[in-house]
Scaffold this active site. Structure first.
Site, PDB file in Angstrom:
ATOM      1  N   GLU A  58      -6.956 -16.842 -22.413  1.00  0.00           N
ATOM      2  CA  GLU A  58      -7.102 -16.663 -23.861  1.00  0.00           C
ATOM      3  C   GLU A  58      -6.951 -15.074 -24.138  1.00  0.00           C
ATOM      4  O   GLU A  58      -6.641 -14.429 -25.388  1.00  0.00           O
ATOM      5  CB  GLU A  58      -8.419 -17.168 -24.425  1.00  0.00           C
ATOM      6  CG  GLU A  58      -8.450 -18.508 -24.396  1.00  0.00           C
ATOM      7  CD  GLU A  58      -9.776 -19.186 -24.178  1.00  0.00           C
ATOM      8  OE1 GLU A  58     -10.870 -18.603 -24.536  1.00  0.00           O
ATOM      9  OE2 GLU A  58     -10.005 -20.291 -23.936  1.00  0.00           O
ATOM     10  N   GLY A 111      -9.279 -26.387 -22.287  1.00  0.00           N
ATOM     11  CA  GLY A 111      -9.817 -26.756 -23.340  1.00  0.00           C
ATOM     12  C   GLY A 111      -8.862 -28.028 -24.201  1.00  0.00           C
ATOM     13  O   GLY A 111      -9.002 -28.480 -25.311  1.00  0.00           O
ATOM     14  N   ASN A 157     -18.120 -20.377 -18.844  1.00  0.00           N
ATOM     15  CA  ASN A 157     -17.719 -19.610 -19.891  1.00  0.00           C
ATOM     16  C   ASN A 157     -17.914 -19.910 -21.030  1.00  0.00           C
ATOM     17  O   ASN A 157     -17.370 -20.759 -21.594  1.00  0.00           O
ATOM     18  CB  ASN A 157     -16.332 -19.253 -19.434  1.00  0.00           C
ATOM     19  CG  ASN A 157     -15.570 -18.589 -20.426  1.00  0.00           C
ATOM     20  OD1 ASN A 157     -16.234 -17.890 -21.037  1.00  0.00           O
ATOM     21  ND2 ASN A 157     -14.016 -18.737 -20.376  1.00  0.00           N
ATOM     22  N   GLU A 196      -6.734 -20.976 -13.409  1.00  0.00           N
ATOM     23  CA  GLU A 196      -6.866 -21.628 -14.551  1.00  0.00           C
ATOM     24  C   GLU A 196      -5.484 -22.092 -15.179  1.00  0.00           C
ATOM     25  O   GLU A 196      -4.826 -21.278 -15.953  1.00  0.00           O
ATOM     26  CB  GLU A 196      -7.716 -21.129 -15.399  1.00  0.00           C
ATOM     27  CG  GLU A 196      -9.091 -20.964 -15.124  1.00  0.00           C
ATOM     28  CD  GLU A 196     -10.003 -20.535 -16.049  1.00  0.00           C
ATOM     29  OE1 GLU A 196     -11.182 -21.516 -16.173  1.00  0.00           O
ATOM     30  OE2 GLU A 196     -10.050 -19.900 -17.031  1.00  0.00           O
ATOM     31  N   LYS A 219     -17.444 -18.560 -23.921  1.00  0.00           N
ATOM     32  CA  LYS A 219     -16.550 -17.995 -24.846  1.00  0.00           C
ATOM     33  C   LYS A 219     -17.549 -17.523 -25.965  1.00  0.00           C
ATOM     34  O   LYS A 219     -18.609 -16.997 -25.949  1.00  0.00           O
ATOM     35  CB  LYS A 219     -15.620 -19.109 -24.911  1.00  0.00           C
ATOM     36  CG  LYS A 219     -15.000 -19.508 -23.704  1.00  0.00           C
ATOM     37  CD  LYS A 219     -13.811 -20.415 -24.128  1.00  0.00           C
ATOM     38  CE  LYS A 219     -13.130 -20.919 -22.589  1.00  0.00           C
ATOM     39  NZ  LYS A 219     -12.057 -21.617 -22.752  1.00  0.00           N
ATOM     40  N   HIS A 233      -8.993 -13.487 -18.458  1.00  0.00           N
ATOM     41  CA  HIS A 233      -8.749 -15.019 -19.039  1.00  0.00           C
ATOM     42  C   HIS A 233      -7.468 -15.288 -19.724  1.00  0.00           C
ATOM     43  O   HIS A 233      -7.040 -14.512 -20.328  1.00  0.00           O
ATOM     44  CB  HIS A 233     -10.090 -15.491 -19.766  1.00  0.00           C
ATOM     45  CG  HIS A 233     -10.218 -16.674 -19.982  1.00  0.00           C
ATOM     46  ND1 HIS A 233      -9.502 -17.164 -21.297  1.00  0.00           N
ATOM     47  CD2 HIS A 233     -10.877 -17.794 -19.456  1.00  0.00           C
ATOM     48  CE1 HIS A 233      -9.739 -18.512 -21.149  1.00  0.00           C
ATOM     49  NE2 HIS A 233     -10.625 -18.857 -20.138  1.00  0.00           N
ATOM     50  N   SER A 284     -10.656 -27.949 -18.222  1.00  0.00           N
ATOM     51  CA  SER A 284     -11.276 -29.147 -18.482  1.00  0.00           C
ATOM     52  C   SER A 284     -12.049 -29.822 -17.500  1.00  0.00           C
ATOM     53  O   SER A 284     -11.865 -30.934 -17.236  1.00  0.00           O
ATOM     54  CB  SER A 284      -9.943 -30.131 -19.057  1.00  0.00           C
ATOM     55  OG  SER A 284      -9.390 -29.479 -20.151  1.00  0.00           O
TER      56      SER A 284
HETATM   57  P1  PGA Z   1     -12.404 -25.412 -20.440  1.00  0.00           P
HETATM   58  O1  PGA Z   1     -12.245 -24.071 -20.434  1.00  0.00           O
HETATM   59  O2  PGA Z   1     -13.418 -25.922 -19.494  1.00  0.00           O
HETATM   60  O3  PGA Z   1     -13.032 -25.854 -21.880  1.00  0.00           O
HETATM   61  O4  PGA Z   1     -11.142 -26.092 -20.403  1.00  0.00           O
HETATM   62  C1  PGA Z   1     -12.269 -23.340 -19.117  1.00  0.00           C
HETATM   63  C2  PGA Z   1     -12.160 -21.860 -19.499  1.00  0.00           C
HETATM   64  O5  PGA Z   1     -11.235 -21.484 -20.245  1.00  0.00           O
HETATM   65  O6  PGA Z   1     -12.588 -21.120 -18.493  1.00  0.00           O
END
Ligand code: PGA
Length: 250
Positions: free
Chosen positions: A97, A173, A9, A167, A11, A95, A212
């Site tokens: 976010e 993140g 992803n 997630e 982003k 997601h 992560s």
């Molecule tokens: P990350 O993001 O691996 O940077 O924690 C995962 C995601 O948001 O899909």
């Protein structure tokens, strides 16, 4: 047997030159394996170019979001059918976010699932609890509630078009990740709920873990029985670390 799936992803990262170079590198890394699937989620604007790079490879392409509407006067939005035009096969829905920063609700995300399925594309539905929800013992209830809201109305054919990404919001993140045991417990609960909704699909549906995921933790997480892949943000942005993730994803 469920084929492992490693999804990157991206982003709102990477300009076109960097995205193209990374897509080429991922295509080369993935070519060495027949027993695992790879999927990339670039920004909308890079879909066409990345599709051209991935053409003829086994690497799949997805969009990070779509409109909840079919078409019409929705300035700035992008429809599932336009994403299909751009050669993407998957759309990421819900997601964290989008749920937490952009305040997208379960009802709104259910509409998006409908739009994706109308186009015959694959949905990857993200679910996950916040830290406060986990600490108050509500993680399973929250996650299964998100799953029900988006998917409980689906028919058998539609279920074949679904993947789920668990997630935990507190792990995205942040460098913190769920222990393999905690991930397995949630994945088992998710598969159990899918079984209650559609018994045939439950053993086949892919449930990815995200939050992560890095080369040094992917193997332990993926070793768990109900973890079928990883949805990776930060560590998918560098060709070397993504190549490692693909290599370790068994
Ligand atoms: P990350 O993001 O691996 O940077 O924690 C995962 C995601 O948001 O899909």
């Amino acid at each position: 047997m469920r084929t492992p799936l490693i999804a990157g992803n991206w982003k709102m990262n990477l300009n076109l030159a960097d995205a193209s170079a990374l897509a080429k590198a991922v295509k080369d890394s993935a070519a060495a394996y027949n027993d695992r699937d790879v999927l990339l989620y670039p920004t909308f604007l890079q879909l066409t170019q990345v599709a051209a790079i991935l053409a003829g490879s086994k690497v799949s392409l997805g969009a990070q979001n779509c409109s909840a509407e079919k078409d019409g006067a929705f300035t700035g939005e992008i429809s599932a059918s336009q994403i299909k035009d751009a050669q993407a096969g998957y759309i990421l829905i819900g997601h964290s976010e989008r749920r937490h920063v952009l305040k997208e609700t379960d009802a709104f995300l259910k509409q998006k699932v409908e739009r994706v399925l109308e186009q015959g594309l694959m949905v990857m539905l993200c679910v996950g609890e916040t830290l406060a929800e986990r600490e108050s013992g509500k993680a399973v209830e929250v996650v299964l509630g998100q799953l029900n809201a988006a998917l409980s109305h689906l028919n058998g054919d539609e279920w074949r078009k679904i993947a789920i990404a668990y997630e935990p919001v507190w792990a995205i993140g942040t460098g913190k990740n769920a222990t393999p045991e905690d991930a397995q417990a949630m994945h088992e609960a998710i598969r159990g709920r899918v079984a209650a909704l559609n018994a045939d699909i439950a053993p086949k549906i892919r449930i990815l873990y995200g939050g992560s995921v890095k080369p040094d933790n992917i193997a332990a997480i993926m070793a768990k029985a109900d973890v079928d892949g990883a949805l990776v943000g930060g560590a998918s942005l560098k060709a070397e670390s993504f190549a490692e993730l693909i290599r370790l994803a068994k």
